[in-house]
Design a protein around this motif. Structure first.
Motif, short mmCIF file in Angstrom:
data_model
loop_
_atom_site.label_atom_id
_atom_site.label_comp_id
_atom_site.label_asym_id
_atom_site.label_seq_id
_atom_site.Cartn_x
_atom_site.Cartn_y
_atom_site.Cartn_z
N ILE A 31 0.88 -1.10 0.12
CA ILE A 31 -0.01 -0.04 0.00
C ILE A 31 0.86 1.31 -0.10
CG2 ILE A 31 -1.97 1.33 0.96
CD1 ILE A 31 -2.53 -1.17 2.67
N PRO A 32 0.98 1.88 -1.12
CA PRO A 32 1.70 3.11 -1.20
C PRO A 32 0.77 4.17 -0.89
CG PRO A 32 1.74 2.25 -3.48
CD PRO A 32 0.93 1.23 -2.59
N ASN C 26 -6.43 17.62 -9.22
CA ASN C 26 -6.40 18.23 -8.02
C ASN C 26 -6.44 17.14 -6.55
OD1 ASN C 26 -5.08 20.74 -7.39
ND2 ASN C 26 -6.91 21.60 -6.81
N GLU C 27 -6.29 16.06 -6.80
CA GLU C 27 -6.84 15.11 -5.89
C GLU C 27 -5.95 14.73 -4.50
OE1 GLU C 27 -9.78 12.26 -8.49
OE2 GLU C 27 -7.69 11.96 -8.72
N GLY C 28 -4.84 15.34 -4.78
CA GLY C 28 -3.91 15.37 -3.50
C GLY C 28 -3.31 13.86 -3.08
N ALA C 29 -4.33 13.09 -2.84
CA ALA C 29 -3.93 11.83 -1.97
C ALA C 29 -4.46 10.54 -3.32
CB ALA C 29 -4.70 11.60 -0.86
N PHE C 30 -3.37 9.65 -3.27
CA PHE C 30 -3.73 8.41 -4.22
C PHE C 30 -3.04 7.26 -3.38
CE2 PHE C 30 -1.44 5.73 -7.76
CZ PHE C 30 -2.66 5.21 -7.71
N ILE C 31 -4.00 6.47 -2.87
CA ILE C 31 -3.73 5.29 -2.26
C ILE C 31 -4.11 3.93 -2.90
CG2 ILE C 31 -3.68 4.29 0.12
CD1 ILE C 31 -4.89 6.43 1.39
N PRO C 32 -3.05 3.28 -3.64
CA PRO C 32 -3.55 2.13 -3.97
C PRO C 32 -3.49 1.02 -3.26
CG PRO C 32 -1.36 2.78 -5.25
CD PRO C 32 -2.12 3.77 -4.08
N ILE C 90 -5.74 -4.65 -7.60
CA ILE C 90 -5.36 -3.19 -6.90
C ILE C 90 -6.79 -2.72 -6.85
CG2 ILE C 90 -4.08 -1.23 -7.47
CD1 ILE C 90 -2.59 -2.63 -9.77
N ALA C 91 -6.84 -2.16 -5.54
CA ALA C 91 -8.02 -1.26 -5.20
C ALA C 91 -7.40 0.12 -4.89
CB ALA C 91 -8.88 -1.62 -4.10
N ALA C 92 -7.88 1.19 -5.47
CA ALA C 92 -7.39 2.50 -4.97
C ALA C 92 -8.44 3.51 -4.86
CB ALA C 92 -6.46 3.03 -6.43
N ALA C 101 -9.21 9.57 2.50
CA ALA C 101 -8.47 8.45 1.71
C ALA C 101 -8.12 7.38 2.36
CB ALA C 101 -7.34 9.13 0.91
N LEU C 102 -7.54 7.70 3.57
CA LEU C 102 -7.01 6.59 4.45
C LEU C 102 -8.32 5.76 5.09
CD1 LEU C 102 -4.35 8.29 6.38
CD2 LEU C 102 -3.91 6.48 4.88
N GLU C 103 -9.31 6.20 5.38
CA GLU C 103 -10.53 5.56 5.86
C GLU C 103 -11.15 4.87 4.76
OE1 GLU C 103 -12.59 8.44 8.26
OE2 GLU C 103 -10.65 8.68 9.33
N LEU C 104 -11.35 5.51 3.69
CA LEU C 104 -12.18 4.86 2.50
C LEU C 104 -11.36 3.82 1.96
CD1 LEU C 104 -14.59 5.33 0.94
CD2 LEU C 104 -13.42 6.84 -0.53
N ILE C 105 -9.91 3.85 1.89
CA ILE C 105 -9.23 2.52 1.17
C ILE C 105 -9.42 1.29 2.21
CG2 ILE C 105 -7.13 3.24 2.07
CD1 ILE C 105 -7.62 1.43 -1.11
N ASP C 106 -9.48 1.45 3.29
CA ASP C 106 -9.81 0.56 4.39
C ASP C 106 -11.29 -0.11 4.34
OD1 ASP C 106 -10.18 -0.98 6.77
OD2 ASP C 106 -8.72 0.13 7.70
#
Lengths: 148, 73, 148, 73
Positions: A31-32, C26-32, C90-92, C101-106
């Motif tokens: 997870i990056p 302009n999304e700022g955070a990308f977590i795959p 891969i889920a992102a 972003a952190l709560e949603l990827i979880d």
């Protein structure tokens, strides 16, 4: 160690390299978290100062914490100017276990934002302005000013 | 002599001062108006180790670093 | 829509493409979250069946949930055989906000594991064996067997 | 006639049955030993929409899908 780059990060290359190096390690979850500079407040770029010796200690403490969970971390951060719509940092977790990975990336990124010795500046009209109001005092701050 | 360095936005050159504890460094910096406003929000490291112990003894050649509020990422 | 690939995912290319497409937003955070097949239990590969119509509905519901938070999702998954040490999904999440972003990827990854209509098989000695004991009954299961 | 399809590991060909509710489908499948063991752990969709309403009416041409326990990723 934290990988430090002058200016914007070559995100695709970093992700490909970290992913490739993880494949033989049987880690299962990678997870990056990629942080990109948003266009807001009229900025042209963000700019960063980093104090490496203390960053290294902070990072090694996190690697030890991750290792106790059977996980591993990676991190890249920019120094100097990072234009809007380019990226300034990647924090990553590798782990055999999904829950460990999801919880660790959250804790690692939040602690990084609060505790890593990195200073952020807005670049507006070519001037470098300390982002004071978005900054957080480190734990234990203020001891030298206690009597004032 | 100990060296005092000012990280990030404080933007001052290193200082070289006589001090046998961090408390001595505090008194010197509180009387320097270029830096006094930073003291309430800055953390302190001795030889790159963060500390909040004002009575920490210093020896010749030690490095004291001031770390103002941070914002990575 | 979920991107479905026959066999192992071309992870580097997918990450590069998703990252590139996000830069102007302009999304700022990308977590795959990248899931790689671990060598364990003597398997040569995992293998997957996917039922796309219901996967599409599940995914659209998640996109709606993400959009309500100002975020966006992407997903890729393998069909068929995926050898050990190659990747199957891969889920992102993309978001202007780190916490979102952190709560949603979880939440997205956990619900995916529990609710997406995908079936997993171990490939051992060339045989395809349903991973029954690692599988989860969907919410509402059992209504047809209620009287037995 | 409605079509009953068996997804993933159940591994049966589609069946075509006369049924006016999901309850009718349940009775037919409970008496088919190739599939009865899957019923307690399988979810049901009608025309690709998951449902847990056994009295749901069915019409000619509807598709009923059985979804056994899942494991993505």
């Amino acid at each position: 160690m934290v990988e430090i780059f002058e200016g914007s990060l070559p995100v695709e290359a970093i992700l490909a390299r970290w992913y490739g190096a993880s494949l033989g390690r049987n880690e299962g979850a990678f997870i990056p978290f990629v942080g990109t500079v948003r266009a807001e407040g009229g900025i042209e770029a963000l700019s960063f100062d980093i104090y490496e010796p203390i960053l290294a200690r902070w990072y090694e403490a996190w690697q030890t914490k991750a290792a106790a969970l059977g996980a591993r971390l990676a991190m890249a951060h920019s120094r100097g100017d990072v234009p809007v719509h380019t990226s300034s940092y990647i924090a990553a977790v590798f782990s055999p276990k999904r829950r460990v990975a999801l919880e660790l990336i959250d804790a690692f990124v939040e602690d990084f934002k609060a505790q890593a010795p990195i200073w952020k500046y807005d670049i507006i009209d070519g001037k470098r302005i300390y982002a004071r109001e978005r900054s957080t005092a480190l734990v234990g701050s203020g001891i030298l000013g206690g009597t004032q | 002599m100990v060296t005092v360095e000012f990280l990030g936005p404080i933007g001052l050159e290193d200082m070289h001062v006589e001090a046998s504890t961090l408390g001595d460094v505090a008194r010197i910096l509180q009387n320097d108006e270029r830096v006094s406003a930073w003291l309430a929000t800055s953390a302190v490291a001795v030889n790159d180790e963060l500390t909040s112990n004002l009575s920490k003894p210093l020896k010749n050649g030690d490095k004291v670093s001031l770390l103002p509020p941070v914002c990575g990422g």
